[in-house]
Design an enzyme around this catalytic site. Structure first.
Site, mmCIF file in Angstrom:
data_model
loop_
_atom_site.group_PDB
_atom_site.id
_atom_site.type_symbol
_atom_site.label_atom_id
_atom_site.label_comp_id
_atom_site.label_asym_id
_atom_site.label_seq_id
_atom_site.Cartn_x
_atom_site.Cartn_y
_atom_site.Cartn_z
ATOM 1 N N GLY A 1 27.663 62.654 34.641
ATOM 2 C CA GLY A 1 26.967 62.331 35.879
ATOM 3 C C GLY A 1 27.394 63.257 36.999
ATOM 4 C CG ASN A 2 24.686 64.429 39.998
ATOM 5 O OD1 ASN A 2 24.568 65.635 39.879
ATOM 6 N ND2 ASN A 2 23.679 63.592 39.814
ATOM 7 C CB THR A 3 30.214 60.951 41.137
ATOM 8 O OG1 THR A 3 29.269 61.137 42.201
ATOM 9 C CG2 THR A 3 31.574 60.636 41.730
ATOM 10 N N GLY B 1 15.453 62.755 33.960
ATOM 11 C CA GLY B 1 16.882 62.838 33.687
ATOM 12 C C GLY B 1 17.241 62.211 32.355
ATOM 13 C CG ASP C 1 20.724 59.760 34.158
ATOM 14 O OD1 ASP C 1 19.685 60.446 34.100
ATOM 15 O OD2 ASP C 1 21.261 59.446 35.238
ATOM 16 C CG ASP D 1 22.256 54.243 36.176
ATOM 17 O OD1 ASP D 1 23.314 53.999 36.785
ATOM 18 O OD2 ASP D 1 22.205 55.035 35.211
#
Length: 274
Positions: free
Chosen positions: A8-10, A114, A116, A136
């Site tokens: 994920g981005n974080t 995406g 995800d 999400d």
């Protein structure tokens, strides 16, 4: 053993599943680890980190398959190269719109959805039925729609959804772009009417986000009603930030923290049967 990697981005989440996966019940993750996505590590740093995670929990490093879901292209390449060097015997699959999902992708373009979001839809379809709304919330918050094709209940489809900034991103932006506001803890205050600046910001973030999600879910349900002939549509929440909205966003009926990892396990099962 199956290793799933959700980039994920974080944060990046690793999950370990025993193989072969059960056919009669949803697979249960044996162990999972959450690490920071940034700064993006080198291939060697990532190899060391993964090996140490297994050793930390006394898990034998005998991985025969790896499934990767990523929204960070720069890290995807690093993970693929590290996997090829660290686990040369393992089969490797990077999730894309071409993966063997159990539904048809109606969102356009399909390669713009995406990974995800697609993986979440796969797990929702397997565990909650052919119609579902998935919330999400992480760096971004997504609300996604899964429902049968109109007039054909045997053809589940991923229709698309909504994307908005996540709670933490909104909190940081508010603090950075205003002169007198600041970062607060992400918790719901006792009252919607804040009695000071801290509780006013908390109210705007927590109750504002919860009501925004509830409003979107209501719109989704209206638009999907004709595809499900009035049947109830379950709303599944996942993601670390969504946990903070439990009980506040009234539309979220199920909180499923392992939805994404389990979706990758289901995808692996589909790949192994081909």
């Amino acid at each position: 053993m199956l290793l799933t990697v959700d980039i994920g981005n974080t944060n990046t989440v690793f999950g370990v599943y025993e193989t072969p996966l059960p056919l009669s019940s949803p697979p249960q993750v044996r162990e999972k680890w959450r690490v920071s996505t940034h700064p993006i590590p080198t291939m060697d740093e990532l190899r060391v980190k993964v090996a140490h995670l297994f050793a930390l929990d006394h898990i034998a490093f005998s991985v025969d398959a790896v499934v990767i879901s990523s929204v960070v292209p720069a890290l995807t390449e690093v993970v693929v190269k590290a996997t090829e060097k660290l686990l040369p015997q393992a089969s490797l699959h990077v999730v894309s719109h071409k993966s063997p999902f159990s539904f048809r992708i109606e969102a356009r373009p399909a390669n713009g959805v995406g990974a995800d979001r697609l993986i979440n839809a796969e797990a929702a379809l397997r565990d909650y039925g052919s119609a579902a709304i998935i919330v999400d919330s992480g760096t971004a918050t997504t609300v996604c729609a899964l429902a049968p094709a109109e007039g054909d209940p045997l053809k589940p489809c991923y229709w698309g959804g909504a994307i908005m900034p996540g709670l933490e991103l909104s909190r940081e932006s508010l603090a950075q772009r205003t002169a007198k506001l600041f970062t607060v803890e992400l918790q719901a205050p006792e009252h919607a009417i804040g009695f000071d600046t801290t509780t006013a910001i908390q109210s705007g973030l927590m109750y504002g986000y919860a009501d925004m999600i509830d409003g979107l879910v209501a719109r989704f349900r209206t638009e999907l009603a004709g595809r499900v002939n009035g049947a109830p549509i379950p709303v599944i929440g996942t993601g670390g930030i969504t946990a903070r909205l439990r009980g506040i966003a009234k539309s979220i009926e199920h909180y499923d923290p392992d939805l994404t990892l389990r979706g990758m396990a289901y995808l692996y099962a589909s790949l192994s049967r081909r």
